[in-house]
Design a protein around this motif. Structure first.
Motif, PDB file in Angstrom:
ATOM      1  N   CYS A  60       0.857  -1.176  -0.007  1.00  0.00           N
ATOM      2  CA  CYS A  60       0.043  -0.160   0.015  1.00  0.00           C
ATOM      3  C   CYS A  60       0.826   1.474   0.050  1.00  0.00           C
ATOM      4  O   CYS A  60       0.611   2.138  -0.615  1.00  0.00           O
ATOM      5  CB  CYS A  60      -0.997   0.183   1.370  1.00  0.00           C
ATOM      6  SG  CYS A  60      -2.234  -1.267   1.088  1.00  0.00           S
ATOM      7  N   LEU A  61       1.837   1.400   0.861  1.00  0.00           N
ATOM      8  CA  LEU A  61       2.695   2.348   0.865  1.00  0.00           C
ATOM      9  C   LEU A  61       3.398   2.486  -0.440  1.00  0.00           C
ATOM     10  O   LEU A  61       3.564   3.794  -1.057  1.00  0.00           O
ATOM     11  CB  LEU A  61       3.712   2.200   1.993  1.00  0.00           C
ATOM     12  CG  LEU A  61       3.235   2.416   3.252  1.00  0.00           C
ATOM     13  CD1 LEU A  61       4.442   1.984   4.289  1.00  0.00           C
ATOM     14  CD2 LEU A  61       2.616   3.947   3.604  1.00  0.00           C
ATOM     15  N   LEU A  64       0.970   4.267  -2.941  1.00  0.00           N
ATOM     16  CA  LEU A  64       0.785   5.447  -2.705  1.00  0.00           C
ATOM     17  C   LEU A  64       1.870   6.290  -3.134  1.00  0.00           C
ATOM     18  O   LEU A  64       1.744   7.682  -3.860  1.00  0.00           O
ATOM     19  CB  LEU A  64       0.407   6.031  -1.192  1.00  0.00           C
ATOM     20  CG  LEU A  64      -0.869   5.366  -0.524  1.00  0.00           C
ATOM     21  CD1 LEU A  64      -0.785   5.368   0.967  1.00  0.00           C
ATOM     22  CD2 LEU A  64      -1.816   6.295  -1.142  1.00  0.00           C
ATOM     23  N   ASP A  65       2.967   5.961  -2.847  1.00  0.00           N
ATOM     24  CA  ASP A  65       4.403   6.457  -3.362  1.00  0.00           C
ATOM     25  C   ASP A  65       4.501   6.720  -4.919  1.00  0.00           C
ATOM     26  O   ASP A  65       4.775   7.739  -5.476  1.00  0.00           O
ATOM     27  CB  ASP A  65       5.478   5.763  -2.868  1.00  0.00           C
ATOM     28  CG  ASP A  65       6.670   6.817  -2.720  1.00  0.00           C
ATOM     29  OD1 ASP A  65       6.586   8.016  -3.052  1.00  0.00           O
ATOM     30  OD2 ASP A  65       7.780   6.132  -2.485  1.00  0.00           O
ATOM     31  N   HIS A  68       1.844   9.074  -6.107  1.00  0.00           N
ATOM     32  CA  HIS A  68       2.301  10.448  -5.881  1.00  0.00           C
ATOM     33  C   HIS A  68       3.163  10.917  -6.829  1.00  0.00           C
ATOM     34  O   HIS A  68       3.302  11.999  -7.611  1.00  0.00           O
ATOM     35  CB  HIS A  68       2.879  10.652  -4.553  1.00  0.00           C
ATOM     36  CG  HIS A  68       3.446  12.052  -4.191  1.00  0.00           C
ATOM     37  ND1 HIS A  68       4.720  12.324  -4.187  1.00  0.00           N
ATOM     38  CD2 HIS A  68       2.838  13.198  -3.728  1.00  0.00           C
ATOM     39  CE1 HIS A  68       5.038  13.405  -3.908  1.00  0.00           C
ATOM     40  NE2 HIS A  68       3.921  14.103  -3.562  1.00  0.00           N
ATOM     41  N   VAL A 103      -2.786  13.390  -1.481  1.00  0.00           N
ATOM     42  CA  VAL A 103      -2.239  12.143  -1.375  1.00  0.00           C
ATOM     43  C   VAL A 103      -1.053  12.152  -0.383  1.00  0.00           C
ATOM     44  O   VAL A 103      -0.856  11.149   0.492  1.00  0.00           O
ATOM     45  CB  VAL A 103      -1.506  11.521  -2.451  1.00  0.00           C
ATOM     46  CG1 VAL A 103      -0.660  10.481  -2.501  1.00  0.00           C
ATOM     47  CG2 VAL A 103      -2.793  11.221  -3.332  1.00  0.00           C
ATOM     48  N   THR A 104      -0.349  13.299  -0.206  1.00  0.00           N
ATOM     49  CA  THR A 104       0.609  13.426   0.914  1.00  0.00           C
ATOM     50  C   THR A 104       0.369  13.560   2.108  1.00  0.00           C
ATOM     51  O   THR A 104       0.751  12.831   2.967  1.00  0.00           O
ATOM     52  CB  THR A 104       1.665  14.664   0.424  1.00  0.00           C
ATOM     53  OG1 THR A 104       1.934  14.755  -0.967  1.00  0.00           O
ATOM     54  CG2 THR A 104       2.587  15.005   1.463  1.00  0.00           C
ATOM     55  N   SER A 107      -1.189  10.441   3.338  1.00  0.00           N
ATOM     56  CA  SER A 107      -0.034   9.158   3.341  1.00  0.00           C
ATOM     57  C   SER A 107       0.890   9.592   4.633  1.00  0.00           C
ATOM     58  O   SER A 107       1.125   8.513   5.434  1.00  0.00           O
ATOM     59  CB  SER A 107       0.785   9.056   2.318  1.00  0.00           C
ATOM     60  OG  SER A 107       0.110   8.795   1.288  1.00  0.00           O
ATOM     61  N   VAL A 110      -1.326   8.252   7.470  1.00  0.00           N
ATOM     62  CA  VAL A 110      -1.318   6.780   7.557  1.00  0.00           C
ATOM     63  C   VAL A 110       0.218   6.056   8.092  1.00  0.00           C
ATOM     64  O   VAL A 110       0.028   5.132   8.797  1.00  0.00           O
ATOM     65  CB  VAL A 110      -1.522   6.074   6.250  1.00  0.00           C
ATOM     66  CG1 VAL A 110      -1.173   4.558   6.309  1.00  0.00           C
ATOM     67  CG2 VAL A 110      -3.027   6.389   5.672  1.00  0.00           C
ATOM     68  N   ALA A 111       1.086   6.844   7.656  1.00  0.00           N
ATOM     69  CA  ALA A 111       2.483   6.593   8.319  1.00  0.00           C
ATOM     70  C   ALA A 111       2.631   6.544   9.807  1.00  0.00           C
ATOM     71  O   ALA A 111       2.922   5.956  10.476  1.00  0.00           O
ATOM     72  CB  ALA A 111       3.603   7.261   7.541  1.00  0.00           C
ATOM     73  N   LEU A 247       6.829  12.919   1.292  1.00  0.00           N
ATOM     74  CA  LEU A 247       6.323  11.571   1.377  1.00  0.00           C
ATOM     75  C   LEU A 247       7.170  10.487   1.009  1.00  0.00           C
ATOM     76  O   LEU A 247       7.140   9.642   1.764  1.00  0.00           O
ATOM     77  CB  LEU A 247       5.152  11.604   0.419  1.00  0.00           C
ATOM     78  CG  LEU A 247       4.464  10.260   0.069  1.00  0.00           C
ATOM     79  CD1 LEU A 247       3.792   9.781   1.386  1.00  0.00           C
ATOM     80  CD2 LEU A 247       3.218  10.047  -1.010  1.00  0.00           C
ATOM     81  N   VAL A 251       7.803   7.440   3.775  1.00  0.00           N
ATOM     82  CA  VAL A 251       7.577   5.843   2.971  1.00  0.00           C
ATOM     83  C   VAL A 251       9.013   5.233   3.255  1.00  0.00           C
ATOM     84  O   VAL A 251       9.172   4.111   3.718  1.00  0.00           O
ATOM     85  CB  VAL A 251       6.894   5.872   1.537  1.00  0.00           C
ATOM     86  CG1 VAL A 251       7.170   4.275   0.968  1.00  0.00           C
ATOM     87  CG2 VAL A 251       5.862   6.396   1.402  1.00  0.00           C
TER      88      VAL A 251
END
Length: 332
Positions: A60-61, A64-65, A68, A103-104, A107, A110-111, A247, A251
């Motif tokens: 998932c990470l 997302l990365d 982005h 998104v940044t 994320s 979430v982190a 971001l 990650v």
């Protein structure tokens, strides 16, 4: 007249605006390459563990990365290629620029949640006051996150409107930086209070603490740089270029934290990740007392940083467990 409109006007300082954004995209792409390496190392060292929670987290990470990176590349492509020499388009805010900001911030939230889960895992067998407190602090950052998203979509329509969200950015980055520092201090405290007196184990803990402090400082310094550049130079895009890499740092830091247990192992190149598991149902006592205790302690701590969804020995109890089993083996 049409040809004259395509000539760039002198007051557009492309070097400190879109030129800086272009450099930010290059740096973000390099960091995304590092993310790929980190993810590859994680899946290689945990290839025999099946589909676990943290494997899904890494996927998932990574997604997302990657999303982005696609958004910021589209943003630069829109300004520098599609609308080449079209100065009227330079004042617009393209949809990908807004979405990459969302998104940044999402994320990063979430982190932070994943870091709280990590603190909860490391604090097994101890008071849950610290992870609960950290969870509350992280949840409090959800408010500034929503505020930033609302401002981006409701108040920002042209590049001149970016100045209007300056205070919203301060309200967001301030708590985020504070939470980064708290997370680093919490993990270092839990590790520092887990020292056992064994040389190899304490050395491993020291390496983890140094790594956590460095990554925590890195993400915090990135937020501070964005705040400073935004306050001192609000008319250029230096702060946005730094934001492109923000971001990526989060990650990389989290995935590298899950890999650090393997890389810090003295014989990491010859040991498989399955050797790090210390489960109650497969543990067998050994007659060795010196090296065995140290190895078992290292294994139990690495399993906490790599496989928190397995049933593992508490970080404050493995030495006593080894001593009891060794004495029982002698009595037989």
């Amino acid at each position: 007249m049409a040809s004259q409109d395509l000539i760039p006007r002198p007051h557009f300082k492309l070097v400190s605006t879109f030129g800086v954004l272009f450099i930010g995209v290059i740096l973000a792409a390099i960091l995304f390459g590092v993310t790929n390496v980190q993810a590859f190392i994680y899946f290689q060292t945990h290839s025999g563990t099946g589909i676990k929670f943290h494997k899904l987290v890494v996927i998932c990470l990574w997604m997302l990365d990657a999303l982005h990176l696609v958004l910021i590349v589209h943003c630069i492509y829109f300004y520098l290629v599609i609308n080449y020499a079209n100065t009227s388009a330079l004042t617009e805010i393209v949809w990908s620029a807004k979405l990459q900001s969302v998104v940044t911030v999402v994320s990063i939230f979430v982190a932070h949640i994943l870091y709280v889960h990590r603190i909860w895992t490391v604090s097994k067998g101890r008071s849950k006051l610290l992870p609960i407190t950290m969870g509350i602090f992280v949840l409090l950052t959800l408010g500034p996150t929503i505020v930033v998203i609302w401002f981006v979509y409701q108040r920002v329509h042209t590049t001149a409107d970016l100045v209007n969200i300056k205070y919203a950015l301060y309200i967001y980055l301030g708590p985020v930086t504070f939470v980064d520092i708290l997370i680093a201090l919490s993990l270092c405290y839990l590790l520092a209070t887990s020292r056992t007196g064994f040389l190899k184990t304490d050395l491993f803990i020291s390496k983890l603490m140094i790594y956590i402090i460095n990554t925590g400082c890195l993400t915090s310094m990135c937020s501070i740089v964005i705040i400073i550049t935004w306050a001192v130079m609000p008319r250029n895009f230096i702060s946005e270029a730094v934001e492109f890499t923000m971001l990526k740092l989060y990650v990389n830091s989290f995935i590298a934290l899950m890999n650090v247990g393997y890389s810090a192992q003295p014989n990491a190149d010859t040991m498989h990740s399955s050797e790090y598991h210390v489960r109650h149902d497969v543990y067998h006592p050994r007659s060795r007392t010196g090296a065995s205790r140290d190895e078992e302690m290292q294994a139990s701590q690495k399993s906490m940083f790599n496989h928190p969804d397995d049933e593992v020995l508490h970080i404050t109890q493995p030495v006593q467990a080894v001593m009891v089993t060794c004495h029982s083996g002698r009595s037989r």
